[in-house]
Design a protein around this motif. Structure first.
Motif, PDB file in Angstrom:
ATOM      1  N   ALA A  93      -2.057  -3.089  -1.523  1.00  0.00           N
ATOM      2  CA  ALA A  93      -1.043  -3.900  -2.201  1.00  0.00           C
ATOM      3  C   ALA A  93       0.345  -3.294  -2.024  1.00  0.00           C
ATOM      4  O   ALA A  93       1.321  -4.012  -1.776  1.00  0.00           O
ATOM      5  N   HIS A 108       3.517  -4.977  -0.030  1.00  0.00           N
ATOM      6  CA  HIS A 108       4.766  -5.184  -0.767  1.00  0.00           C
ATOM      7  C   HIS A 108       5.937  -4.535  -0.022  1.00  0.00           C
ATOM      8  O   HIS A 108       6.977  -5.160   0.176  1.00  0.00           O
ATOM      9  N   TYR A 119     -12.881 -12.626  -4.769  1.00  0.00           N
ATOM     10  CA  TYR A 119     -11.915 -11.539  -4.599  1.00  0.00           C
ATOM     11  C   TYR A 119     -12.481 -10.338  -5.320  1.00  0.00           C
ATOM     12  O   TYR A 119     -13.211 -10.479  -6.293  1.00  0.00           O
ATOM     13  N   ILE A 129      -9.054  -5.826  -2.820  1.00  0.00           N
ATOM     14  CA  ILE A 129      -7.666  -5.504  -3.148  1.00  0.00           C
ATOM     15  C   ILE A 129      -7.640  -4.087  -3.707  1.00  0.00           C
ATOM     16  O   ILE A 129      -8.271  -3.792  -4.721  1.00  0.00           O
ATOM     17  N   THR A 185      -1.738 -13.939 -10.224  1.00  0.00           N
ATOM     18  CA  THR A 185      -1.348 -14.905  -9.199  1.00  0.00           C
ATOM     19  C   THR A 185      -2.562 -15.679  -8.701  1.00  0.00           C
ATOM     20  O   THR A 185      -2.502 -16.898  -8.510  1.00  0.00           O
ATOM     21  N   LEU A 224      -1.312  -9.335  -9.237  1.00  0.00           N
ATOM     22  CA  LEU A 224      -2.000 -10.040  -8.149  1.00  0.00           C
ATOM     23  C   LEU A 224      -3.156 -10.876  -8.690  1.00  0.00           C
ATOM     24  O   LEU A 224      -3.363 -12.015  -8.268  1.00  0.00           O
TER      25      LEU A 224
END
Length: 130
Positions: free
Chosen positions: A104, A108, A68, A99, A7, A4
């Motif tokens: 997560a 998903h 983040y 996060i 990304t 993540l």
């Protein structure tokens, strides 16, 4: 979780500030781990060791104005005596999305199951009808 972060790094045209809440005992190791990642040169990593409370570490990330935040705290906000608003309180202190591993994972799984699971099939026929 690192996928993540990758990304985020690769999806940005600039260097996003990424905060990480870590245990103070291995903060140096965690910083080195983040900086060893192939995408490390595409983000600015801000490490906030937990020296007192999770909230204080989150506040430090908020003061650093991260965009983040990651917390590899398995079960954060899920333990029986955790405050119900623990995760939202951490996010408010950070001022950015937090996060977490269980978040997560759930997202998903939701994406994997969404096409095959129709919630309306499991509700009474007249549910939410006016």
């Amino acid at each position: 979780m690192f996928a993540l972060a990758q990304t985020i790094a690769e999806g940005s045209s600039r260097k996003p500030r990424v905060g990480v809440i870590v245990d103070a005992e291995h903060a140096d190791h965690d910083r080195a781990d983040w900086l060893s990642r192939p995408f490390a040169d595409q983000i600015e990593v801000v490490v906030s060791p937990i020296t007192s409370t999770w909230l204080e570490a989150a506040q430090a990330l908020g003061a650093a104005e991260v965009e983040y935040a990651f917390f590899f705290g398995y079960g954060v906000g899920l333990a029986p005596y955790d405050a119900r608003d623990e995760i939202p309180a951490l996010e408010r202190a950070i001022g950015a999305p937090l996060i977490l591993p269980h978040r997560a994972t759930v997202l998903h799984l939701r994406n994997l199951l969404m096409p095959a699971l129709n919630d309306l099939d499991h509700l009474p026929a007249d549910w939410n009808r006016t």
